[in-house]
Design an enzyme around this catalytic site. Structure first.
Site, PDB file in Angstrom:
ATOM      1  N   ALA A  37      -3.936  31.218  29.376  1.00 50.67           N
ATOM      2  CA  ALA A  37      -5.280  30.889  29.868  1.00 50.67           C
ATOM      3  C   ALA A  37      -6.354  31.160  28.830  1.00 50.67           C
ATOM      4  O   ALA A  37      -7.386  30.494  28.806  1.00 50.67           O
ATOM      5  CB  ALA A  37      -5.578  31.674  31.147  1.00 50.67           C
TER       6      ALA A  37
ATOM      7  N   PHE B 221     -11.500  26.808  32.057  1.00 53.47           N
ATOM      8  CA  PHE B 221     -12.708  27.438  32.598  1.00 53.47           C
ATOM      9  C   PHE B 221     -13.795  27.409  31.521  1.00 53.47           C
ATOM     10  O   PHE B 221     -13.492  27.526  30.334  1.00 53.47           O
ATOM     11  CB  PHE B 221     -12.362  28.875  32.998  1.00 53.47           C
ATOM     12  CG  PHE B 221     -13.480  29.628  33.659  1.00 53.47           C
ATOM     13  CD1 PHE B 221     -13.795  29.407  34.990  1.00 53.47           C
ATOM     14  CD2 PHE B 221     -14.217  30.580  32.955  1.00 53.47           C
ATOM     15  CE1 PHE B 221     -14.826  30.117  35.607  1.00 53.47           C
ATOM     16  CE2 PHE B 221     -15.248  31.279  33.557  1.00 53.47           C
ATOM     17  CZ  PHE B 221     -15.551  31.049  34.888  1.00 53.47           C
TER      18      PHE B 221
ATOM     19  N   ALA C  41     -15.885  29.261  30.006  1.00 56.86           N
ATOM     20  CA  ALA C  41     -16.016  30.276  28.961  1.00 56.86           C
ATOM     21  C   ALA C  41     -14.771  30.425  28.097  1.00 56.86           C
ATOM     22  O   ALA C  41     -14.766  31.213  27.147  1.00 56.86           O
ATOM     23  CB  ALA C  41     -16.359  31.633  29.590  1.00 56.86           C
ATOM     24  N   LYS C  42     -13.714  29.667  28.379  1.00 62.09           N
ATOM     25  CA  LYS C  42     -12.500  29.722  27.578  1.00 62.09           C
ATOM     26  C   LYS C  42     -12.751  29.036  26.228  1.00 62.09           C
ATOM     27  O   LYS C  42     -13.709  28.273  26.058  1.00 62.09           O
ATOM     28  CB  LYS C  42     -11.357  29.041  28.319  1.00 62.09           C
ATOM     29  CG  LYS C  42     -10.915  29.760  29.593  1.00 62.09           C
ATOM     30  CD  LYS C  42     -10.321  31.115  29.284  1.00 62.09           C
ATOM     31  CE  LYS C  42      -9.580  31.718  30.466  1.00 62.09           C
ATOM     32  NZ  LYS C  42     -10.453  32.283  31.509  1.00 62.09           N
ATOM     33  N   PRO C  43     -11.877  29.280  25.236  1.00 61.48           N
ATOM     34  CA  PRO C  43     -12.085  28.639  23.923  1.00 61.48           C
ATOM     35  C   PRO C  43     -12.288  27.129  24.001  1.00 61.48           C
ATOM     36  O   PRO C  43     -13.155  26.574  23.327  1.00 61.48           O
ATOM     37  CB  PRO C  43     -10.806  29.015  23.164  1.00 61.48           C
ATOM     38  CG  PRO C  43     -10.443  30.352  23.710  1.00 61.48           C
ATOM     39  CD  PRO C  43     -10.770  30.262  25.177  1.00 61.48           C
TER      40      PRO C  43
END
Length: 362
Positions: free
Chosen positions: A159, A183, A185-187
């Site tokens: 994730a 999501f 805010a993920k990379p």
């Protein structure tokens, strides 16, 4: 100075013309569910990761569920994983009626310690879920050897790690199934919830494609008990644009992490991130350990510097998992790290001036 932890607004502004046009195109076509953009994204994800099959889905949690359902994880089964992770890793095991079996972490990488896995294997063990925490894959050579020896499946919870590598392969191309989250805010993030599962097994891929559509084999004919787990076409359209620029963003994350480390490496009262020589990190977080975390966080907040704690309580101590019978002291490394870990602002666009300001205050 006021610093943005994830800087999502800045990233949107970089690519906004393309992204907003892609959103408008979906709106004009009104093909909001399983539109062409979904298939385009899956092909691009396969090209990027090297995995033969990419199956998009509604979020990273459902990605884990799809993976376990595809491998027939059932009530009474045991799945080995780490207690130092976001709750979804173990929550999904419990949701299917299986039992999460925790193994403590390696103190340097914060990933599951493969040297402690075999002691937890029983006749009920069906799978191992290593987590690529903060963006770095676990010790997959050792974990794969253990899985092969005991005929266990591996599901990678990636994730936080999309685009990281281990022995030159992305972690989306390791294990039996790998999962990721998009999501925001993920990379690699979309503009809401999104996720994907990856595999090199055609049978598993086809099953996951069916499971995300309520187990359909064809319209209104259901082969499996499934879920409503599709990725919205709007999110796919956004990810198609962002994936084009993702290699550049990954490289910038590496630069930010390198600058943090260079500026902080002489500070003996901090423990800095460790990256294994076999691995590269996607740097979802840049996390340091400090003894007086609450005080440090408060002082940084006063200076306009946001921080985060990933994660303040290991899963074996969470109220929802009390039924498993674990107690404080069972996983001492996870407990120590959860008391000390602190994430600094991390995104591809942290400037040199911001790093200097953060480090100076820290």
């Amino acid at each position: 100075m006021k610093i943005d932890f994830a800087n999502l607004q800045y990233q949107h502004n970089l690519y906004k013309d393309e992204i907003e046009e892609a959103i408008l195109k979906v709106a004009r076509n009104c093909n909001f569910i399983m539109g062409n953009e979904v298939q385009e994204l899956e092909k691009s994800l396969e090209d990027f990761t090297g995995a033969k099959y990419a199956v998009t889905c509604s979020n990273g949690t459902d990605a884990l569920l799809l993976a376990m359902m595809a491998l027939d994880i059932k009530p009474g089964d045991e799945v080995i994983t780490t207690p130092f992770t976001f709750i979804a890793t173990a929550e999904t095991i419990a949701f299917l009626g299986a039992t999460p079996v925790f193994v403590d972490i390696d103190e340097k990488t914060y990933n599951i310690d493969p040297n402690k896995i075999e002691d937890k294997i029983t006749s009920k063990t069906k799978a191992i879920i290593p987590v690529s925490l903060y963006g770095q894959a676990a010790d997959m050579d050792k974990i794969q050897d253990i899985a092969t020896k005991h005929n266990l499946k591996i599901i990678i919870d990636g994730a936080q790690s999309f685009g990281c590598t281990y022995n030159g392969k992305t972690d989306s191309n390791l294990g039996d199934i790998s999962t990721t989250s998009f999501f925001p805010a993920k990379p690699l993030g979309c503009y809401g919830d999104g996720g994907a599962v990856f595999t090199n097994d055609e049978k598993i891929a086809n099953k996951m494609k069916s499971l995300r559509l309520h187990g359909q084999s064809k319209r209104y004919h259901h082969k499996y008990i499934g879920m409503g787990g599709r990725l919205d076409t709007l999110q796919a359209a956004i990810l198609n644009i962002k994936l084009k620029y993702y290699p550049k963003d990954l490289a910038l994350r590496q630069e930010v992490a390198f600058k943090y480390t260079k500026a902080l490496e002489t500070k003996t009262n901090l423990i800095l991130p460790y990256i294994d020589e076999k691995a590269t990190s996607a740097w979802a977080q840049y996390s340091v350990r400090v003894k007086n975390r609450d005080e440090v966080q408060n002082r940084l907040k006063e200076a306009g510097i946001p921080t985060a704690v990933h994660y303040p309580m290991p899963l074996h101590l969470q109220e929802c998992f009390l039924y498993l019978g674990y107690k404080k002291g069972d996983f001492p490394i996870s407990e120590i790290v959860s008391d000390e870990i602190m994430s600094l602002p991390m995104n591809p666009y942290v400037t040199d001036e911001e790093i200097e300001y953060i480090v100076g205050n820290l």
